[in-house]
Scaffold this motif. Structure first.
Motif, mmCIF file in Angstrom:
data_model
loop_
_atom_site.group_PDB
_atom_site.id
_atom_site.type_symbol
_atom_site.label_atom_id
_atom_site.label_comp_id
_atom_site.label_asym_id
_atom_site.label_seq_id
_atom_site.Cartn_x
_atom_site.Cartn_y
_atom_site.Cartn_z
ATOM 1 N N ASN A 91 0.810 -1.229 0.000
ATOM 2 C CA ASN A 91 0.000 0.000 0.000
ATOM 3 C C ASN A 91 0.837 1.270 0.000
ATOM 4 O OD1 ASN A 91 -2.529 -1.272 -0.090
ATOM 5 N ND2 ASN A 91 -2.395 -1.697 2.120
ATOM 6 N N GLY A 92 1.882 1.249 -0.757
ATOM 7 C CA GLY A 92 2.696 2.458 -0.918
ATOM 8 C C GLY A 92 3.761 2.622 0.138
ATOM 9 N N ARG A 93 3.802 1.741 1.129
ATOM 10 C CA ARG A 93 4.775 1.897 2.209
ATOM 11 C C ARG A 93 6.197 1.559 1.742
ATOM 12 N NH1 ARG A 93 0.335 0.884 5.776
ATOM 13 N NH2 ARG A 93 0.264 -1.327 5.290
ATOM 14 N N ILE A 94 6.287 0.589 0.797
ATOM 15 C CA ILE A 94 7.627 0.230 0.306
ATOM 16 C C ILE A 94 7.757 0.695 -1.139
ATOM 17 C CG2 ILE A 94 9.267 -1.664 -0.054
ATOM 18 C CD1 ILE A 94 7.506 -3.284 1.955
ATOM 19 N N GLU A 95 8.512 1.755 -1.316
ATOM 20 C CA GLU A 95 8.676 2.287 -2.667
ATOM 21 C C GLU A 95 9.891 1.619 -3.307
ATOM 22 O OE1 GLU A 95 9.113 6.588 -2.894
ATOM 23 O OE2 GLU A 95 7.046 6.610 -3.630
ATOM 24 N N VAL A 96 9.687 0.892 -4.385
ATOM 25 C CA VAL A 96 10.779 0.102 -4.964
ATOM 26 C C VAL A 96 11.363 0.785 -6.192
ATOM 27 C CG1 VAL A 96 11.416 -2.172 -5.890
ATOM 28 C CG2 VAL A 96 9.760 -2.018 -4.042
ATOM 29 N N ILE A 97 10.502 1.268 -7.059
ATOM 30 C CA ILE A 97 10.976 1.958 -8.272
ATOM 31 C C ILE A 97 10.504 3.408 -8.197
ATOM 32 C CG2 ILE A 97 10.848 2.037 -10.803
ATOM 33 C CD1 ILE A 97 12.376 -0.387 -9.775
ATOM 34 N N ARG A 98 11.475 4.320 -8.397
ATOM 35 C CA ARG A 98 11.137 5.746 -8.257
ATOM 36 C C ARG A 98 11.574 6.529 -9.486
ATOM 37 N NH1 ARG A 98 13.349 6.468 -2.172
ATOM 38 N NH2 ARG A 98 14.738 4.806 -2.854
ATOM 39 N N GLY A 99 10.685 6.661 -10.401
ATOM 40 C CA GLY A 99 10.925 7.495 -11.569
ATOM 41 C C GLY A 99 11.979 6.975 -12.524
ATOM 42 N N ALA A 100 11.957 5.674 -12.803
ATOM 43 C CA ALA A 100 12.950 5.103 -13.727
ATOM 44 C C ALA A 100 12.505 5.303 -15.175
ATOM 45 C CB ALA A 100 13.129 3.616 -13.436
ATOM 46 N N SER A 101 13.438 5.735 -15.999
ATOM 47 C CA SER A 101 13.163 5.862 -17.440
ATOM 48 C C SER A 101 14.334 5.245 -18.198
ATOM 49 C CB SER A 101 13.052 7.340 -17.845
ATOM 50 O OG SER A 101 11.979 7.944 -17.169
ATOM 51 N N LEU A 102 14.025 4.539 -19.248
ATOM 52 C CA LEU A 102 15.104 3.985 -20.086
ATOM 53 C C LEU A 102 14.540 3.509 -21.414
ATOM 54 C CD1 LEU A 102 15.171 0.551 -20.086
ATOM 55 C CD2 LEU A 102 15.608 1.031 -17.685
ATOM 56 N N ALA A 103 15.458 3.295 -22.343
ATOM 57 C CA ALA A 103 15.053 2.787 -23.655
ATOM 58 C C ALA A 103 16.033 1.691 -24.070
ATOM 59 C CB ALA A 103 15.056 3.908 -24.686
ATOM 60 N N VAL A 104 15.503 0.668 -24.728
ATOM 61 C CA VAL A 104 16.345 -0.422 -25.231
ATOM 62 C C VAL A 104 16.181 -0.458 -26.747
ATOM 63 C CG1 VAL A 104 16.775 -2.913 -25.148
ATOM 64 C CG2 VAL A 104 15.988 -1.716 -23.092
ATOM 65 N N ARG A 105 17.309 -0.487 -27.439
ATOM 66 C CA ARG A 105 17.245 -0.481 -28.907
ATOM 67 C C ARG A 105 17.299 -1.900 -29.460
ATOM 68 N NH1 ARG A 105 20.802 3.221 -27.215
ATOM 69 N NH2 ARG A 105 20.217 5.404 -27.417
ATOM 70 N N ARG A 106 16.950 -2.012 -30.703
ATOM 71 C CA ARG A 106 16.922 -3.325 -31.362
ATOM 72 C C ARG A 106 18.330 -3.947 -31.354
ATOM 73 N NH1 ARG A 106 14.120 -6.710 -34.186
ATOM 74 N NH2 ARG A 106 14.929 -7.690 -36.071
ATOM 75 N N GLY A 107 18.412 -5.195 -30.972
ATOM 76 C CA GLY A 107 19.661 -5.934 -30.977
ATOM 77 C C GLY A 107 20.564 -5.648 -29.790
ATOM 78 N N GLU A 108 20.132 -4.794 -28.904
ATOM 79 C CA GLU A 108 20.973 -4.384 -27.776
ATOM 80 C C GLU A 108 20.868 -5.368 -26.601
ATOM 81 O OE1 GLU A 108 21.770 0.013 -25.809
ATOM 82 O OE2 GLU A 108 19.735 -0.644 -26.177
ATOM 83 N N ILE A 109 21.985 -5.628 -25.951
ATOM 84 C CA ILE A 109 21.967 -6.423 -24.716
ATOM 85 C C ILE A 109 22.208 -5.447 -23.576
ATOM 86 C CG2 ILE A 109 23.012 -8.318 -23.420
ATOM 87 C CD1 ILE A 109 23.941 -9.509 -26.059
#
Lengths: 371, 233
Positions: free
Chosen positions: B25-43
């Motif tokens: 219920n919001g008490r444990i914040e695990v991810i906070r504003g993560a942004s990312l992009a993965v391109r084709r063929g990328e590891i």
């Protein structure tokens, strides 16, 4: 076997004991239902057979709960015979008699020349003597056996003692377990002088039915005329027996269905991670539901097959037992088999509803989070 | 050269914007504003310490879990929508988990058939694909063996094959070597990288092991629920 079916069977095989218990639940439910319904329908069929010999209409007192309580006067019988469409009328007085060790024996009071007597095989005695000899009764083969009576002997029936004038075999277990009396003698014995319970009527032409019914209903005697099929459907005793047998059968299958529900629920709970993986691999909710229903369907199918085998064997055993001979005439009809199959599958699939919903609602992330 | 080509690729296959996720219920914040992009063929490696939120971020990126806020697009589809999610899982994405998560009573081949079953791929195609993948991972001789008869490494190799069965465009791998010993883990990771490069598949892998970073095109460090830095090994 295709992959989907393999998934269904793999899971059942994984929990063999649990699956076998579920299958047994359905099997015993199906067997119970088959035996109860078949025996009751067989019994109803036998009773119908007594009424439907060489006739197409049954005439009895309107609004009686049981034919034993129906009263049709002999003057009404004569009036029926006088109707132009009528070929023959066979009155019958039905009563219950007792002997020292057998408190309930059905007694049929019949006229000389009644088709029930005429068409019977006379194992002992002379059919032409029926009604010609005083204080004489005629026994069905089963009645002769359990009363340990033979031709010429005297037997106590109720408060009287009667000579055995013949032993007959009919096409009907009920009749074979009964005592036959000439009609006037039966009327005197049951204190119902000039009264019979029912009359079976054969019309000259099938097309005369509506006019005959109208004529009977127009008479002031409070009688009703029903075609044999109408009578079978409307006679309250038959309806009660019919409904009771189905109710008992369905209850036994519901118990089996609860077993399936339990198995399916345990099955879903114990492999929630596996279901999550199937979802992750692209299985839709419908496919997951189909998987759970598939398992329930297999349980129902195997259970029903085993149930029919048990039920039919049980009926065959009952038929072969001397105690039941003549009384049990199982009537395993295609419509009964279809109805039982439908009930078995509906029960099993009903039992799988909640497990299927639970499985479909599983969120893979929740199931996989704590790996 | 290849690494540079991929990094400069403009074709984004996974894009996450401002993802937030909390539990209890919001008490444990695990991810906070993560942004990312993965391109084709990328590891791409999501690297971080245990409890940093990398697995949760991977679940959000792959549509396994729903963010409280923010958006994810995989090949332009929103994985939060059931229809899009089914389409993605059947045709475009594959998963490898820390535990193999194979069905133990089925054979290796039957396990590989599961994604094809979901996507109703024609039988001939399925057979050919199974043969190809099993040969690639050195398990062609084990197709009829049940999962319980395989070693840990073989099971994980089977799980990689399963993830690649439907020719996905992206594979999400959550600590794929976490349950293996060091050497077997290295073999499995190398195999994963080789296969995805061969098939031009993008990979997002959550791992806490530094030793695999060199095999990735990009490493995103996850700390306190944020994708805080992007490193090119």
């Amino acid at each position: 076997m295709n992959g989907f079916a393999r998934l269904v069977f793999v899971n059942l095989r994984r929990h063999k004991i649990r699956a076998v218990i579920s299958i047994a639940g359905i099997a015993f439910g199906v067997a119970a239902m088959l035996m109860i319904v078949s025996i009751v329908l067989g019994a109803i069929g036998m009773f119908q057979g007594i009424l439907a010999k060489e006739s197409n209409y049954v005439v009895f007192e309107r609004n009686v709960s049981d034919l034993f309580f129906s009263s049709v006067g002999m003057d009404q019988i004569q009036a029926l015979r006088a109707l132009p469409d009528v070929e023959r009328v066979d009155p019958m007085l039905v009563g219950i008699v007792s002997s020292p060790d057998h408190p309930i024996i059905t007694c049929f009071g019949l006229e000389t020349g009644d088709p029930r007597i005429r068409r019977a095989s006379w194992l002992k005695g002379d059919p032409t003597h029926f009604g010609a000899m005083r204080n004489t009764v005629y026994l069905g083969t089963r009645a002769a056996e359990f009363l340990k009576a033979d031709l010429g002997q005297t037997i106590p029936i109720g408060k009287g003692t009667f000579a055995v004038g013949g032993i007959i075999r009919t096409e009907n277990g009920f009749e074979d377990g009964g005592v036959f009396m000439p009609l006037p003698m039966a009327q005197t014995y049951f204190h119902r002088e000039n009264i019979v319970s029912v009359a079976t009527v054969k019309l000259r032409h099938d097309t005369d039915g509506p006019a005959f019914k109208k004529a009977v209903e127009a008479s002031s005697g409070g009688l009703v005329a029903l075609q044999n099929e109408e009578f079978n459907q409307s006679y309250s005793q038959f309806r009660i027996l019919h409904l009771t047998s189905w109710a008992v059968g369905i209850c036994s299958l519901l118990l089996g269905g609860m077993g399936v529900a339990n198995t399916m629920l345990m099955s879903v709970f114990s492999r929630i991670r596996e279901i999550a993986i199937l979802r992750v691999c692209g299985f839709s909710k419908a496919q997951i539901v189909a998987l759970v229903f598939g398992e329930a369907g297999v349980v129902a199918g195997i259970g029903a097959a085993a149930g029919f085998a048990i039920g039919i064997s049980g009926l065959a055993i009952m038929n072969s037992l001397p105690q039941f001979q003549g009384y049990v005439r199982a009537d395993v009809r295609a419509d009964i088999v279809a109805a039982i199959l439908f009930t078995a599958f509906a029960t099993a699939l009903g039992g799988a509803l909640y497990p299927a919903w639970f499985a479909a609602a599983t969120q893979p992330a929740d199931a996989l989070r704590f790996e | 050269m290849e690494k540079e080509r991929i990094i400069n690729s403009s074709e984004v296959v996974v894009e996450a914007k401002d993802l937030w996720k909390s539990f209890d219920n919001g008490r444990i914040e695990v991810i906070r504003g993560a942004s990312l992009a993965v391109r084709r063929g990328e590891i791409v490696a999501l690297w971080g310490r245990s409890g940093s939120g990398k697995s949760t971020l991977l679940h959000l990126l792959s549509g396994l879990d729903v963010p409280d806020r923010g958006s994810v697009a995989i090949l332009g589809l929103d994985p939060m929508l059931e229809d899009a999610r089914i389409t993605l899982r059947r045709n475009h994405i594959g998963f490898v988990f820390q535990l193999h998560n194979l069905i133990p009573d089925l054979t290796l081949e039957e396990n590989l058939r599961i994604p094809a079953m979901a996507s109703r791929t024609p039988e001939l195609q399925v057979r050919a694909r199974i043969q190809y993948l099993a040969s690639e991972v050195g398990l062609a001789h084990r197709l009829t063996h049940r999962i319980q008869d395989l070693s840990g490494g073989e099971r994980q190799r089977t799980a990689i094959c399963r993830a690649l069965m439907n020719n996905p465009k992206v594979v999400f791998a959550d600590e794929p070597t976490g349950s293996l010993d060091e050497d077997t883990g290295a073999d499995v990771f190398e195999l994963l990288c080789r296969l995805v490069e061969q098939e031009h598949v993008s990979v997002v892998v959550a791992t806490h092991e530094r030793r695999f970073m060199e095999q990735c095109h990009r490493v995103i460090r996850v700390s306190h629920g944020r994708a805080i830095s992007q490193l090119v090994p």
